[in-house]
Structures are given as structure tokens and as C-alpha cells.
Design a protein around this motif. Sequence first.
Motif, PDB file in Angstrom:
ATOM      1  N   GLU A  34      18.128 -20.868  13.694  1.00  0.00           N
ATOM      2  CA  GLU A  34      19.059 -21.572  14.732  1.00  0.00           C
ATOM      3  C   GLU A  34      20.453 -21.722  14.255  1.00  0.00           C
ATOM      4  O   GLU A  34      21.238 -22.180  14.922  1.00  0.00           O
ATOM      5  CB  GLU A  34      18.290 -23.114  14.622  1.00  0.00           C
ATOM      6  N   SER A  35      20.816 -21.219  12.901  1.00  0.00           N
ATOM      7  CA  SER A  35      22.066 -21.448  12.490  1.00  0.00           C
ATOM      8  C   SER A  35      22.656 -20.089  11.801  1.00  0.00           C
ATOM      9  O   SER A  35      21.705 -19.613  11.229  1.00  0.00           O
ATOM     10  CB  SER A  35      22.454 -22.591  11.729  1.00  0.00           C
ATOM     11  N   ASP A  38      23.601 -21.505   7.617  1.00  0.00           N
ATOM     12  CA  ASP A  38      22.725 -22.109   6.600  1.00  0.00           C
ATOM     13  C   ASP A  38      21.433 -21.185   5.981  1.00  0.00           C
ATOM     14  O   ASP A  38      21.005 -20.229   6.746  1.00  0.00           O
ATOM     15  CB  ASP A  38      21.806 -23.169   7.054  1.00  0.00           C
ATOM     16  N   PHE A  39      21.077 -21.371   4.695  1.00  0.00           N
ATOM     17  CA  PHE A  39      19.948 -20.644   4.160  1.00  0.00           C
ATOM     18  C   PHE A  39      19.345 -21.591   3.149  1.00  0.00           C
ATOM     19  O   PHE A  39      19.879 -22.408   2.626  1.00  0.00           O
ATOM     20  CB  PHE A  39      20.333 -19.343   3.630  1.00  0.00           C
ATOM     21  N   THR A  40      18.270 -21.359   2.764  1.00  0.00           N
ATOM     22  CA  THR A  40      17.568 -21.980   1.567  1.00  0.00           C
ATOM     23  C   THR A  40      16.928 -21.093   0.800  1.00  0.00           C
ATOM     24  O   THR A  40      16.536 -19.975   0.947  1.00  0.00           O
ATOM     25  CB  THR A  40      16.322 -22.858   2.250  1.00  0.00           C
ATOM     26  N   ILE A  41      17.335 -21.353  -0.618  1.00  0.00           N
ATOM     27  CA  ILE A  41      16.467 -20.399  -1.491  1.00  0.00           C
ATOM     28  C   ILE A  41      15.110 -21.064  -2.101  1.00  0.00           C
ATOM     29  O   ILE A  41      15.377 -22.502  -2.459  1.00  0.00           O
ATOM     30  CB  ILE A  41      17.370 -20.111  -2.759  1.00  0.00           C
ATOM     31  N   GLU A  42      14.143 -20.718  -2.237  1.00  0.00           N
ATOM     32  CA  GLU A  42      12.715 -21.214  -2.664  1.00  0.00           C
ATOM     33  C   GLU A  42      12.658 -20.597  -4.043  1.00  0.00           C
ATOM     34  O   GLU A  42      12.390 -19.523  -4.408  1.00  0.00           O
ATOM     35  CB  GLU A  42      11.775 -20.908  -1.895  1.00  0.00           C
ATOM     36  N   LEU A  43      12.500 -21.522  -4.977  1.00  0.00           N
ATOM     37  CA  LEU A  43      12.277 -21.070  -6.344  1.00  0.00           C
ATOM     38  C   LEU A  43      10.935 -21.659  -6.767  1.00  0.00           C
ATOM     39  O   LEU A  43      10.627 -22.815  -6.501  1.00  0.00           O
ATOM     40  CB  LEU A  43      13.350 -21.455  -7.294  1.00  0.00           C
ATOM     41  N   GLY A  44      10.198 -20.941  -7.921  1.00  0.00           N
ATOM     42  CA  GLY A  44       9.128 -21.318  -8.405  1.00  0.00           C
ATOM     43  C   GLY A  44       7.791 -21.123  -7.638  1.00  0.00           C
ATOM     44  O   GLY A  44       7.973 -20.862  -6.692  1.00  0.00           O
ATOM     45  N   ASP A  57      30.416 -20.857   5.849  1.00  0.00           N
ATOM     46  CA  ASP A  57      30.975 -20.736   7.225  1.00  0.00           C
ATOM     47  C   ASP A  57      30.377 -19.573   8.001  1.00  0.00           C
ATOM     48  O   ASP A  57      30.486 -19.745   9.094  1.00  0.00           O
ATOM     49  CB  ASP A  57      32.706 -20.094   6.783  1.00  0.00           C
ATOM     50  N   LYS A  58      29.749 -18.659   7.282  1.00  0.00           N
ATOM     51  CA  LYS A  58      29.017 -17.734   7.924  1.00  0.00           C
ATOM     52  C   LYS A  58      27.802 -17.027   6.982  1.00  0.00           C
ATOM     53  O   LYS A  58      28.227 -16.757   5.891  1.00  0.00           O
ATOM     54  CB  LYS A  58      29.829 -16.594   8.651  1.00  0.00           C
ATOM     55  N   VAL A  59      26.635 -16.875   7.483  1.00  0.00           N
ATOM     56  CA  VAL A  59      25.774 -16.059   6.741  1.00  0.00           C
ATOM     57  C   VAL A  59      25.323 -14.792   7.514  1.00  0.00           C
ATOM     58  O   VAL A  59      24.704 -14.926   8.748  1.00  0.00           O
ATOM     59  CB  VAL A  59      24.478 -17.034   6.186  1.00  0.00           C
TER      60      VAL A  59
END
Length: 90
Positions: A34-35, A38-44, A57-59
Motif C-alpha cells: 500500500e505504500s 514503508d518496510f518491516t524487517i522480521e528478525l529471529g 521518503d521512498k522504498v
Amino acid sequence: SRGQETVQVVCRFRPESQQEIDKGGSNVLELSDESDKDFTIELGEGGDHKSQAFTFDKVFKPFSTQEEVYDHVGSPIVRSVMNGYNAAVL
């Protein structure tokens, strides 16, 4: 105009290499559909699972082209330099 210029932070992620895929590496990156900021890092793994969200500002997603990155990042900076402003890409 000079008053509109700001520092922007842009992030580009590369796709997993064949070597990473062959070794069974897991993708820890979750990009928002949707954007484009934004991003998310999943660890573990298992019960020790943690995630951290980031906003830029931009991914650029892993299969973004060089042209897309240049059009958004490089071209405006080159234009500013040609107009006499200082600029940098790091």
C-alpha cells in the motif's frame, strides 16, 4: 527553488541471489503493498521473533529497475547540480 530542497532518504533492496536461495536463506524483509515508503524487517525465529518497521521518503522494491531509481533519485540531483546547487548521493 532552494527553499523547497530537503534531505531525502531513499532505500533500494536487491532481490535474493541464487546462492542465498540455494542455501535456504529466509527473506526478512516485508514491503508494504500500500505504500512505497514503508518496510518491516522480521528478525529471529520461533518465540524470539521480533520485527522493526521503518519509513523512508521512498522504498524501491527488489525488482525496481535502474531507470526507476535514476528517474526518482539521480535525475533531480543532476538537475540541481547543473543549476549550481551542491548535491550528493551516498
